[in-house]
Design a protein around this motif. Structure first.
Motif, PDB file in Angstrom:
ATOM      1  N   THR B 177       0.759  -1.284   0.731  1.00  9.35           N
ATOM      2  CA  THR B 177       0.309  -0.263  -0.060  1.00  9.35           C
ATOM      3  C   THR B 177       0.929   1.644  -0.274  1.00  9.35           C
ATOM      4  OG1 THR B 177      -1.399  -1.489   1.371  1.00  9.35           O
ATOM      5  CG2 THR B 177      -2.090   1.196   1.315  1.00  9.35           C
ATOM      6  N   VAL B 178       0.260   2.762  -0.842  1.00  3.41           N
ATOM      7  CA  VAL B 178       1.751   3.269  -0.525  1.00  3.41           C
ATOM      8  C   VAL B 178       0.227   4.451   0.140  1.00  3.41           C
ATOM      9  CG1 VAL B 178       2.335   4.770  -2.140  1.00  3.41           C
ATOM     10  CG2 VAL B 178       2.271   2.338  -2.860  1.00  3.41           C
ATOM     11  N   TYR B 179       0.931   5.856   0.531  1.00  8.01           N
ATOM     12  CA  TYR B 179       0.161   6.227   1.304  1.00  8.01           C
ATOM     13  C   TYR B 179       1.095   7.757   0.509  1.00  8.01           C
ATOM     14  CZ  TYR B 179      -2.305   3.385   4.266  1.00  8.01           C
ATOM     15  OH  TYR B 179      -3.671   2.403   4.193  1.00  8.01           O
ATOM     16  N   ALA B 180       0.205   8.863   0.480  1.00  7.34           N
ATOM     17  CA  ALA B 180       0.534  10.624   0.498  1.00  7.34           C
ATOM     18  C   ALA B 180       0.292  11.256   1.088  1.00  7.34           C
ATOM     19  CB  ALA B 180       1.094  10.725  -0.814  1.00  7.34           C
ATOM     20  N   VAL B 181       1.160  12.118   1.332  1.00  4.81           N
ATOM     21  CA  VAL B 181       0.431  12.712   2.009  1.00  4.81           C
ATOM     22  C   VAL B 181       0.026  14.225   1.295  1.00  4.81           C
ATOM     23  CG1 VAL B 181       1.675  14.852   3.421  1.00  4.81           C
ATOM     24  CG2 VAL B 181       2.485  12.849   4.075  1.00  4.81           C
TER      25      VAL B 181
END
Lengths: 522, 282
Positions: B177-181
């Motif tokens: 899973t990739v999270y971005a701010v």
């Protein structure tokens, strides 16, 4: 035989008598004054004119400029209508064991020769300072003020100088006679011309400050920092994007500083006199000096040097302000030379054979951009500097130097609505507070020779900077959290003392310490 | 320095998901930390103060929850993430884009010291021979390795074309899973992260506990009782650092009224007073 011998003897005596008039003496003495840095010593110029092959010798450790006095004096005497004796002229500068520098001995040597050769009818009791031109005109010399002050302290009652130096002499409280030429000097001494002694010069009119605080919109915190710097003599670093008013703030500082008192004015003016910067009409400074050297300045320019050692910007800013704009652009090694004067409040310049100590009690105001492109932290523009580049840029101002700067203020871009705001405090109102705060400091430090909170010793910090329990806890937390070194702790208390003085409070409140902590930026 | 071959006991299993797993993996420090649960936090070198704060906050939260923080020890976001993890007493792993010897010889000053601290508690790893110099392609390969090491990947700030986006793409490909701010529209440093979110390749981070939850960890931050003005100051400083005057304006107060409270926050370490005199939240 006998009669002939008697006649020959009488002729010899007659020739000798004609050669040496009644009024002449073989050795004439004139007083001059030598200068090494700000250190001075009276010098007796002894001149002997004796029979022998024509010669002109100067002894008593003269430097090259004093040696060259021979040529100037010879020409000046001849071109003023006197005879240069075609005999053996020996000049001794006593005491003979220290090196004498500069051109200030010309006048004393010339008057000595005229006296020894009988062309001047009276002895010279006054202190003589001046350089001679080949045509006999008298030129001013550097450092007249400290030399005259020294002579006054040694009981000399009048001085003979070039007209441009007369004001400096008179400012020291002595009868100072200024002349344009050697001829005029001799005429005055022999009573043919009466030159009036110079009047005590008025202080220079206070210059209108280039910037008034009310010219600057917003910037409450930087202005507050500036006020504290002005009152307590604390050093200040202004950081902000270009064009936000760092330079204007620094240039507004003179408008907050009270005028120099008499002692300060003389001490500061003496250094300017040594540097040859004294204004002939107003040799005594009125306003604290404001020095702003360019960032290409060398070590020599900043702290002084050369041979003989001349004062640098730090000393010319004595009792005033040293403003370093774009401080990160200065050569780091040049900036680091500031550490000694910032700590010792003086700088000693040692050169082979000579050392000079100049006082350097200045307030340092430095301004810099936050990063190489200048836009870091600017809401209106985007900074494109890498974090390492920013760190390197800030590292150009070394840690030890930053540690000696008590106040740090960010100068942000002011939003347009604030630019239009009308209600701003003028410099005069702040200056009144600064003046009152300084009075309180002066009372506190009476008898110590120091005048400002920035100069409080550790013992005095303990005595004068007491805080209540609550405030003490804040400080203790700061020290425990290692946000404050021991040196930083004392510096915070000094700044807090100034903040309290500006609010006319005897007790240091929590908010004073809080402000000091924030402005220290740790 | 150790070389872990891909069939060795200590070799991190996670790397085997890669198309071309590093062989061998060069390591300085503790090989054991590579098999622990880890999160990858990456981002641009040219970060904003906001990015620095978020990277540090995320790293601190994960490290406190016992999760290893993996990053690339570049300046900017990477360094902020490593520092945040170490500050919380946690473990960090740095995957460098050159041979370890070449890298350590090149990094002096602050990054050299940071590398030392990472090695002391965690590990420095590289897939290149010890004396290999850094090249553009070595960084790209390294970025993929970072993606494999973390269970999830967080991109804090990335302009278009940033190396952090390579990490994000690789993580996406590996099924992590990739999270971005999310960042402000128009901010160059957030173009890449905002695009990741818009194209559905990354989830937006809305709070620190949210990502912790995603890994089954919970935030253990103690809520300090604070007087209302202190809380308001921290809130006002959340988006970006501010100079004292701007802070006072945001709160509708005079600068002098704020001084004491701000100083308390500085002393307690919740707010820092930057080298440029601005106040920033930690």
């Amino acid at each position: 035989m006998c009669a002939r011998r008697t006649r020959g003897h009488a002729i010899a005596i007659a020739i000798a008598a004609a050669d040496r008039p009644e009024t002449a003496r073989s050795v004439a003495r004139v007083t001059a004054c030598a200068l090494w840095g700000l250190e001075t010593a009276l010098v007796t110029v002894e001149v002997d004119v004796a029979n022998g092959l024509p010669a002109f010798v100067v002894v008593g450790l003269p430097d090259a400029a004093v040696q060259e006095a021979r040529e100037r004096v010879r020409a000046a005497i001849r071109n003023s209508g006197y005879e240069f004796p075609l005999r053996r002229v020996t000049v001794n500068l006593a005491p003979a064991e220290r090196r004498k520098e500069g051109t200030g001995f010309d006048l004393a040597i010339a008057l000595g020769i005229l006296r020894a050769s009988g062309q001047l009818a009276v002895d010279v009791a006054a202190l003589c300072l001046g350089e001679l031109a080949l045509d006999g005109a008298l030129r001013p010399v550097r450092g007249a003020m400290p030399r005259v002050r020294h002579a006054v302290a040694r009981g000399v009652s009048e001085i003979l100088v070039a007209r441009a130096n007369a004001g400096e002499g008179a400012a020291c409280g002595i009868a100072a006679f200024g002349f344009v030429s050697l001829r005029e000097t001799v005429d005055h001494l022999e009573g043919r011309v009466r030159v009036a002694s110079a009047e005590v010069p008025t202080r220079a009119p206070e210059p209108t400050p280039a910037v008034d605080l009310c010219d600057i919109a917003g910037q409450e915190t930087p202005k507050r920092a500036l006020e504290i710097a002005a009152a307590g003599g604390h050093n200040l670093l202004l950081v902000g994007p270009p064009g936000t008013g760092k330079t204007m703030l620094a240039r507004a500082l003179p408008s907050l500083l009270p005028p120099l008192d008499d002692d300060e004015a003389i001490a500061a003016s003496a250094i300017h006199s040594v540097a040859g910067l004294a204004d002939p009409d107003h040799p005594v400074l009125a306003a604290p000096p404001f020095r702003a050297p360019h960032h290409t300045a060398s070590h020599l320019a900043l702290v002084g040097g050369g041979s003989p050692p001349r004062p640098g910007e730090v000393s010319l800013a004595h009792f005033g302000v040293l403003f370093l704009d774009e401080v990160a652009e200065f050569s780091p090694s040049v900036l680091d030379t500031l550490r000694e004067p910032l700590e010792e409040r003086a700088i000693t310049i040692s050169r082979a054979g000579t050392a000079a100590t100049y006082p350097a009690r200045f307030v340092l105001i430095a301004a810099m951009n936050p990063c190489p492109c200048g836009r870091f932290g600017d809401q209106a523009a985007e900074c494109r500097c890498l974090p390492d580049a920013i760190e390197r840029y800030r590292g150009r101002v070394s840690g030890p130097l930053l540690d000696r700067i008590d106040l740090r203020a960010h100068v942000p871009r002011v939003p347009y609505e604030r630019l239009r705001e009308e209600r701003r405090e003028a410099s005069l109102a702040v200056r009144v507070r600064v003046h009152a705060a300084r009075e309180r400091m002066r009372d506190r430090l009476r008898g110590t020779g120091r005048r400002l909170n920035a100069d409080l010793t550790v013992a005095e910090v303990r005595r004068f900077c007491r805080v209540d329990e609550d405030t003490d806890k804040l400080l203790a937390d700061a020290v425990r959290a290692r946000r404050l070194s021991v040196r930083g702790f004392h510096r915070v208390l000094r700044v807090a003392r100034t903040a309290a003085d500006l609010s006319f409070r005897d007790e240091i409140a929590t908010e004073d310490v809080a402000l000091a902590l924030l402005l220290r930026g740790e | 320095m150790k070389a872990l071959s891909s069939d060795s006991e200590d070799y991190p299993r996670a790397l085997l998901d890669l198309r071309d797993p590093p062989h061998p993996l060069w390591l300085e420090g503790d090989a054991g930390v590579l098999s622990r649960r880890a999160v990858s936090i990456v981002g641009t070198r040219r970060m904003t103060p906001y990015g620095a704060r978020v990277a540090r906050e995320l790293a601190t939260a994960f490290a406190s929850a016992g999760i290893v923080v993996v990053s690339g020890l570049a300046q900017g976001i990477d360094s902020a993430a490593h520092e945040g993890a170490l500050e919380a007493g946690g473990i960090s792993v740095a995957v460098v884009g050159a041979g370890l010897e070449a890298f350590l010889a090149d990094s002096r000053g602050r990054r050299g010291a940071l590398a030392q601290r990472i090695r002391d508690s965690g590990a420095l790893v590289s897939e290149f021979p010890p004396d290999a110099p850094a090249r553009t392609w070595t960084f790209a390969k390294r970025d993929a390795t970072i993606a494999a090491l973390g269970e999830i990947t967080i991109v804090v700030e990335a302009p278009a074309g940033s190396g952090a986006l390579i990490t994000a793409d690789e993580a996406h490909r590996l099924g992590r899973t990739v999270y971005a701010v999310p960042g402000p529209l128009g901010a160059r440093t957030s173009v890449g992260t905002n695009t990741l979110i818009a194209e559905g390749r990354a989830r937006a981070i809305t709070s620190v506990p949210m990502v912790l939850d995603a890994m089954g960890a919970s935030a253990t931050t103690l809520r300090v009782d604070r007087d209302p003005i202190g809380a308001r100051i921290l809130e006002a400083l959340a988006p970006a650092p501010a100079d004292p005057d701007a802070l006072a304006r945001r709160l509708g107060l005079r600068p002098a009224q704020l001084t004491t409270e701000v100083a308390r926050l500085v002393v307690s370490g919740e707010v820092v007073c930057g080298a440029d005199g601005r106040l920033a939240r930690r």
